[in-house]
Design an enzyme around this catalytic site. Sequence first.
Site, PDB file in Angstrom:
ATOM      1  N   ILE A   1     -24.180 -12.030  17.710  1.00 40.57           N
ATOM      2  CA  ILE A   1     -24.705 -11.387  16.500  1.00 40.57           C
ATOM      3  C   ILE A   1     -23.558 -10.837  15.650  1.00 40.57           C
ATOM      4  CG2 ILE A   1     -26.325  -9.670  15.571  1.00 40.57           C
ATOM      5  CD1 ILE A   1     -27.720 -11.737  17.332  1.00 40.57           C
TER       6      ILE A   1
ATOM      7  N   CYS B   1     -18.064  -2.202   8.637  1.00 39.19           N
ATOM      8  CA  CYS B   1     -17.901  -1.099   9.581  1.00 39.19           C
ATOM      9  C   CYS B   1     -17.158  -1.624  10.796  1.00 39.19           C
ATOM     10  CB  CYS B   1     -19.243  -0.489   9.952  1.00 39.19           C
ATOM     11  SG  CYS B   1     -20.261  -1.602  10.895  1.00 39.19           S
TER      12      CYS B   1
ATOM     13  N   ARG C   1     -24.232   9.898  16.085  1.00 35.91           N
ATOM     14  CA  ARG C   1     -25.038   9.137  15.119  1.00 35.91           C
ATOM     15  C   ARG C   1     -26.264   8.547  15.792  1.00 35.91           C
ATOM     16  NH1 ARG C   1     -22.256   4.418  13.347  1.00 35.91           N
ATOM     17  NH2 ARG C   1     -24.356   4.066  12.626  1.00 35.91           N
TER      18      ARG C   1
ATOM     19  N   ARG D   1     -20.734  -7.243   7.931  1.00 34.80           N
ATOM     20  CA  ARG D   1     -22.103  -6.834   7.656  1.00 34.80           C
ATOM     21  C   ARG D   1     -22.552  -7.022   6.201  1.00 34.80           C
ATOM     22  NH1 ARG D   1     -23.693  -1.846  11.257  1.00 34.80           N
ATOM     23  NH2 ARG D   1     -25.653  -2.965  11.134  1.00 34.80           N
ATOM     24  N   PRO D   2     -22.702  -8.277   5.779  1.00 28.60           N
ATOM     25  CA  PRO D   2     -23.165  -8.557   4.414  1.00 28.60           C
ATOM     26  C   PRO D   2     -24.650  -8.217   4.220  1.00 28.60           C
ATOM     27  CG  PRO D   2     -23.041 -10.589   5.697  1.00 28.60           C
ATOM     28  CD  PRO D   2     -22.508  -9.500   6.584  1.00 28.60           C
ATOM     29  N   VAL D   3     -25.088  -8.156   2.946  1.00 28.20           N
ATOM     30  CA  VAL D   3     -26.517  -7.920   2.667  1.00 28.20           C
ATOM     31  C   VAL D   3     -27.088  -9.053   1.796  1.00 28.20           C
ATOM     32  CG1 VAL D   3     -26.514  -5.404   2.956  1.00 28.20           C
ATOM     33  CG2 VAL D   3     -25.958  -6.373   0.727  1.00 28.20           C
ATOM     34  N   ASP D   4     -26.425 -10.200   1.813  1.00 25.71           N
ATOM     35  CA  ASP D   4     -26.872 -11.314   0.963  1.00 25.71           C
ATOM     36  C   ASP D   4     -28.314 -11.726   1.233  1.00 25.71           C
ATOM     37  OD1 ASP D   4     -25.603 -12.081   3.470  1.00 25.71           O
ATOM     38  OD2 ASP D   4     -25.963 -14.147   2.901  1.00 25.71           O
TER      39      ASP D   4
ATOM     40  N   ASP E   1     -26.867  -4.405  20.705  1.00 23.77           N
ATOM     41  CA  ASP E   1     -26.658  -2.959  20.800  1.00 23.77           C
ATOM     42  C   ASP E   1     -26.518  -2.469  22.244  1.00 23.77           C
ATOM     43  OD1 ASP E   1     -26.734  -2.850  18.080  1.00 23.77           O
ATOM     44  OD2 ASP E   1     -28.792  -2.110  17.941  1.00 23.77           O
TER      45      ASP E   1
ATOM     46  N   LYS F   1     -33.869   5.677  16.642  1.00 20.25           N
ATOM     47  CA  LYS F   1     -33.135   5.807  15.374  1.00 20.25           C
ATOM     48  C   LYS F   1     -33.382   4.587  14.491  1.00 20.25           C
ATOM     49  CE  LYS F   1     -28.653   4.370  15.314  1.00 20.25           C
ATOM     50  NZ  LYS F   1     -28.294   3.380  14.279  1.00 20.25           N
ATOM     51  N   ASN F   2     -33.227   3.399  15.068  1.00 27.41           N
ATOM     52  CA  ASN F   2     -33.311   2.190  14.246  1.00 27.41           C
ATOM     53  C   ASN F   2     -34.736   1.893  13.780  1.00 27.41           C
ATOM     54  OD1 ASN F   2     -30.603   1.946  14.412  1.00 27.41           O
ATOM     55  ND2 ASN F   2     -30.578   0.211  15.824  1.00 27.41           N
TER      56      ASN F   2
ATOM     57  N   ARG G   1     -24.870   2.748   6.827  1.00 25.14           N
ATOM     58  CA  ARG G   1     -25.179   1.446   6.271  1.00 25.14           C
ATOM     59  C   ARG G   1     -26.678   1.240   6.066  1.00 25.14           C
ATOM     60  NH1 ARG G   1     -26.239  -3.140   7.337  1.00 25.14           N
ATOM     61  NH2 ARG G   1     -25.270  -4.794   6.142  1.00 25.14           N
TER      62      ARG G   1
HETATM   63  N1  EPU Z   1     -26.426 -10.867   8.203  1.00 22.24           N
HETATM   64  C1  EPU Z   1     -26.084 -11.695   7.176  1.00 22.24           C
HETATM   65  N2  EPU Z   1     -26.567 -11.399   5.920  1.00 22.24           N
HETATM   66  C2  EPU Z   1     -27.389 -10.340   5.690  1.00 22.24           C
HETATM   67  C3  EPU Z   1     -27.732  -9.490   6.777  1.00 22.24           C
HETATM   68  C4  EPU Z   1     -27.245  -9.787   8.021  1.00 22.24           C
HETATM   69  O1  EPU Z   1     -25.376 -12.677   7.341  1.00 22.24           O
HETATM   70  O2  EPU Z   1     -27.803 -10.143   4.532  1.00 22.24           O
HETATM   71  C5  EPU Z   1     -25.910 -11.158   9.546  1.00 22.24           C
HETATM   72  C6  EPU Z   1     -25.097 -10.009  10.135  1.00 22.24           C
HETATM   73  O3  EPU Z   1     -23.763 -10.059   9.717  1.00 22.24           O
HETATM   74  C7  EPU Z   1     -25.270 -10.220  11.608  1.00 22.24           C
HETATM   75  C8  EPU Z   1     -26.700 -10.744  11.724  1.00 22.24           C
HETATM   76  O4  EPU Z   1     -27.016 -11.245  10.417  1.00 22.24           O
HETATM   77  O5  EPU Z   1     -24.398 -11.216  12.053  1.00 22.24           O
HETATM   78  C9  EPU Z   1     -27.727  -9.708  12.122  1.00 22.24           C
HETATM   79  O6  EPU Z   1     -27.603  -8.546  11.315  1.00 22.24           O
HETATM   80  P1  EPU Z   1     -28.854  -7.649  10.955  1.00 22.24           P
HETATM   81  O7  EPU Z   1     -29.092  -7.717   9.494  1.00 22.24           O
HETATM   82  O8  EPU Z   1     -30.000  -8.012  11.837  1.00 22.24           O
HETATM   83  O9  EPU Z   1     -28.326  -6.196  11.313  1.00 22.24           O
HETATM   84  P2  EPU Z   1     -28.824  -4.867  10.616  1.00 22.24           P
HETATM   85  O10 EPU Z   1     -30.257  -5.026  10.280  1.00 22.24           O
HETATM   86  O11 EPU Z   1     -27.893  -4.471   9.564  1.00 22.24           O
HETATM   87  C10 EPU Z   1     -29.726  -3.659  12.744  1.00 22.24           C
HETATM   88  C11 EPU Z   1     -29.389  -2.426  13.518  1.00 22.24           C
HETATM   89  C12 EPU Z   1     -28.075  -2.633  14.258  1.00 22.24           C
HETATM   90  C13 EPU Z   1     -28.233  -3.844  15.174  1.00 22.24           C
HETATM   91  C14 EPU Z   1     -28.636  -5.072  14.357  1.00 22.24           C
HETATM   92  C15 EPU Z   1     -28.903  -6.302  15.189  1.00 22.24           C
HETATM   93  C16 EPU Z   1     -30.340  -0.612  12.247  1.00 22.24           C
HETATM   94  C17 EPU Z   1     -30.120   0.596  11.429  1.00 22.24           C
HETATM   95  N3  EPU Z   1     -29.266  -1.290  12.630  1.00 22.24           N
HETATM   96  O12 EPU Z   1     -28.671  -3.832  11.799  1.00 22.24           O
HETATM   97  O13 EPU Z   1     -27.896  -1.467  15.051  1.00 22.24           O
HETATM   98  O14 EPU Z   1     -27.026  -4.094  15.839  1.00 22.24           O
HETATM   99  O15 EPU Z   1     -29.840  -4.772  13.604  1.00 22.24           O
HETATM  100  O16 EPU Z   1     -29.897  -6.058  16.119  1.00 22.24           O
HETATM  101  O17 EPU Z   1     -31.458  -0.931  12.565  1.00 22.24           O
HETATM  102  C18 EPU Z   1     -26.690   0.151  16.231  1.00 22.24           C
HETATM  103  O18 EPU Z   1     -27.737   0.789  16.353  1.00 22.24           O
HETATM  104  O19 EPU Z   1     -25.644   0.428  16.868  1.00 22.24           O
HETATM  105  C19 EPU Z   1     -26.650  -0.971  15.301  1.00 22.24           C
HETATM  106  C20 EPU Z   1     -25.517  -1.455  14.812  1.00 22.24           C
END
Ligand code: EPU
Length: 449
Positions: A350, A124, A420, A129-132, A328, A22-23, A100
């Site tokens: 994480i 969530c 999901r 889960r910020p996107v900064d 995960d 999925k990811n 997300r």
């Molecule tokens: N973070 C920030 N700023 C950002 C983005 C992330 O501070 O702009 C922080 C997050 O809050 C977290 C860390 O960085 O503490 C890592 O987050 P990441 O961005 O890597 O997570 P993601 O890309 O949103 C993906 C997977 C998640 C998985 C994480 C970590 C997908 C769709 N989702 O999320 O999968 O936990 O990487 O490996 O690929 C799941 O499948 O259950 C799931 C939550």
Amino acid sequence: MDRFEIRGGARLSGRLTIKGSKNAALPLMAAALLTDEPVTLRDVPELADIANMRRLLDNLGVALQHSPASDPDAAGGVLRLHADPKANSHAHYDIVRTMRASVCALGPMLARRGEARVSLPGGCAIGERPVDLHLRGLRALGAEIEVDGGDIIAKVAIGSDGARRLTGARIFLGGPMGSTVLGTANVMSAATLARGTTIIECAACEPEIVDLAKLLTAMGAKISGAGSPRITIEGVAALGSADHRVLADRIEAGTYMCAAAITRGDLILENCPVDALMAHMDCLATMGVTMQYDLSGDPLRASCRVVADRRLSPVEVTTQPHPGFPTDLQAQLMAVLCLAEGRSVVTERIFGERFMHVAELTRMGAQLYRTGATVNVQGTERLQGTQVMASDLRASACLVLAGLAAEGTTIVNRVYHLDRGYERMEERLRLLGADIERISEQVPEVVNG
Ligand code: EPU
């Protein structure tokens, strides 16, 4: 809302083909926005998140042709995606809030169309889960970004040649928790069409990033270093068509490994991405689970036998970005540790709040003591079936695992979270000998008049 009813105690055995990831699939699907030519993805799993991404892309002008797998044991179906670059570029909240990962559309759409509007994903169950970092990376490539009315509005200014192209840059993408997986996917995808060279430092090293780089390369992108913390992308003017087989799902494989461990089972996992699961497998091996695999073929599609035949030993484990222990799989491993012989320590680095399963496992008789982002797990000899509530995808998988080993009947409510990310989990577990069924709540028919 569906629920699972599990009568615990069965020892699982048999063979299972691991589905496509999925990811990995979500950013691969979004990458179709980078080209005007068709992209074919194989081994795409049948999941609610994938259906949501199809809906989002359909809204963004991507024609989709979806052929689900006819064999339930196949790794997945085939998806053909063909984007119209002149279509609507607004990813609305009603879809983004369901998933997300919709934010994956931002980088590709911005790079190909010169503009994108994507609703900000909210938090969530596993945290804020910020996107900064996504925005920082895209701004470094020259995008003008503002947040207005809950939407990320991104544009590329028109250059002297009349084109709206991003510009390559050197970008540090690390945050307080290390790298970002979807942030790296977004910036790497966007940089493929930028003018000049982009270097991403502190890039995520996750196998899903390597898989995305493989697809982008097949589409004509020039990428080196994917899988390492430094990725270099030489921008090209256009990307073309490609045909790609999605990476096998390391989290699904890791979850079924835990199912073998917790039921003292004997499973053979086919299409198993052993090479992407070393931290988890090392942990299970330390606990006393036997794992046999042959890496002479593709180490991401190996056959792996997982056998547990005794009460397992405790471990100390800390989640980390890849190649460390994946967040995960933290909840699923915790279910196994609840029945280990002694005290384990689980630390989440994480998503520090990703412990919704702790209170539910406690209801089943687990002895868990949480301090901040660390949980001490005092292994007990038995768990007891009861009603529990699934709160997020991996916490739900954890509760199903606990139910497989618990005495009596466990009812896991709200399994839509599981749907999901796990395709037909109850059917797959039943084939391995589990006593589990899905109970669908009948919504009473409303008769007017
Ligand atoms: N973070 C920030 N700023 C950002 C983005 C992330 O501070 O702009 C922080 C997050 O809050 C977290 C860390 O960085 O503490 C890592 O987050 P990441 O961005 O890597 O997570 P993601 O890309 O949103 C993906 C997977 C998640 C998985 C994480 C970590 C997908 C769709 N989702 O999320 O999968 O936990 O990487 O490996 O690929 C799941 O499948 O259950 C799931 C939550």
